[in-house]
Motif scaffolding. Structure first.
Motif, mmCIF file in Angstrom:
data_model
loop_
_atom_site.group_PDB
_atom_site.id
_atom_site.type_symbol
_atom_site.label_atom_id
_atom_site.label_comp_id
_atom_site.label_asym_id
_atom_site.label_seq_id
_atom_site.Cartn_x
_atom_site.Cartn_y
_atom_site.Cartn_z
ATOM 1 N N THR A 45 83.583 -31.639 45.934
ATOM 2 C CA THR A 45 82.664 -30.740 46.633
ATOM 3 C C THR A 45 82.269 -31.312 47.985
ATOM 4 O O THR A 45 82.282 -30.600 49.000
ATOM 5 C CB THR A 45 81.404 -30.493 45.788
ATOM 6 N N ARG A 61 76.602 -28.559 46.286
ATOM 7 C CA ARG A 61 76.507 -27.778 47.531
ATOM 8 C C ARG A 61 75.054 -27.562 47.944
ATOM 9 O O ARG A 61 74.735 -27.521 49.133
ATOM 10 C CB ARG A 61 77.205 -26.420 47.346
ATOM 11 N N GLY A 69 84.713 -30.992 50.744
ATOM 12 C CA GLY A 69 84.867 -29.685 51.353
ATOM 13 C C GLY A 69 85.834 -28.749 50.657
ATOM 14 O O GLY A 69 86.297 -27.770 51.246
ATOM 15 N N TYR A 70 86.155 -29.044 49.387
ATOM 16 C CA TYR A 70 87.048 -28.150 48.652
ATOM 17 C C TYR A 70 86.414 -26.765 48.534
ATOM 18 O O TYR A 70 85.248 -26.639 48.170
ATOM 19 C CB TYR A 70 87.318 -28.703 47.252
ATOM 20 N N GLN A 71 87.200 -25.735 48.832
ATOM 21 C CA GLN A 71 86.714 -24.372 48.686
ATOM 22 C C GLN A 71 86.639 -24.018 47.200
ATOM 23 O O GLN A 71 87.331 -24.601 46.362
ATOM 24 C CB GLN A 71 87.635 -23.399 49.416
#
Length: 204
Positions: A129, A77, A132-134
């Motif tokens: 990641t 991130r 866009g996985y939370q």
């Protein structure tokens, strides 16, 4: 703090769980760092008098695995998937491309089995990641796959205790060799299944 139990010569003490967990955590971002083999070897001597607790080994490996996964998530991130140093190189790029494809088609199965595929843990974590996985979803996958991986690793080690006429040292070696071969087979089979599932819609 003693490295080995004085009466059995087997690794003992709370430090074993902590150091083992650190190895697993580091292997998330540095794949050459041993992880599975460490806990397979420890599992081969678990349960003996004054020795290691199988449950504590599983929990220590799970803790290290989840911590390493979250470290990869945070690092990706921050710096982005393309700039993540450990993913550079042609082999790692192929692993990343494959992970992205498999994650899109079969996320549940891929996240659970990626630890058995060469470079699978790092590439799946980075791919998830970037996709866009939370954090909550990523952590759920991480805990589930870490539990499976930990029980497998410690369990394979303990399985060799049932083999007759094996010394403790030979049991450790046999467990590690067996786990490498079995892990390779699991990785090949799961990789084939994932790729087959991906190609089947196109073939229709």
């Amino acid at each position: 703090m003693e490295f080995l139990d004085s009466s059995t010569g087997i690794p003992a003490g709370s430090w074993v769980y902590m150091v083992g967990g650190i190895f697993v955590m580091l292997s998330a971002v540095l794949p050459p760092v041993p992880s599975t083999t460490v806990f397979v070897g420890l599992g081969a001597v678990a349960g003996f008098d004054h020795g290691l607790s199988p449950l504590m080994l599983v929990l220590a490996m799970m803790g290290g695995a989840v911590a390493g996964d979250l470290l990869t998530y945070w690092g990706t991130r921050k710096v982005g998937g393309s700039r993540w140093g450990s993913t550079r190189g042609s082999r790692r790029k192929r692993a990343m491309d494959s992970a992205a494809r498999r994650l899109k088609e079969r996320p549940y199965m891929f996240m659970l089995t990626s630890r058995f595929i060469p470079l699978g843990r790092l590439s799946s974590n980075v791919a998830a990641t970037v996709a866009g996985y939370q954090l909550k979803a990523f952590a759920t996958y991480s805990v589930a796959s870490a539990a499976l991986w930990s029980v497998y690793s410690v369990g394979i080690g303990m399985l060799t205790q049932q083999w007759p006429n094996l010394s403790t040292q030979l049991a450790v070696v046999a467990a590690i060799v067996f786990s490498i071969v079995l892990g390779w087979l699991v990785g090949k089979i799961s990789g084939w299944f994932l790729d087959r599932k991906q190609s089947s819609p196109a073939a229709q």
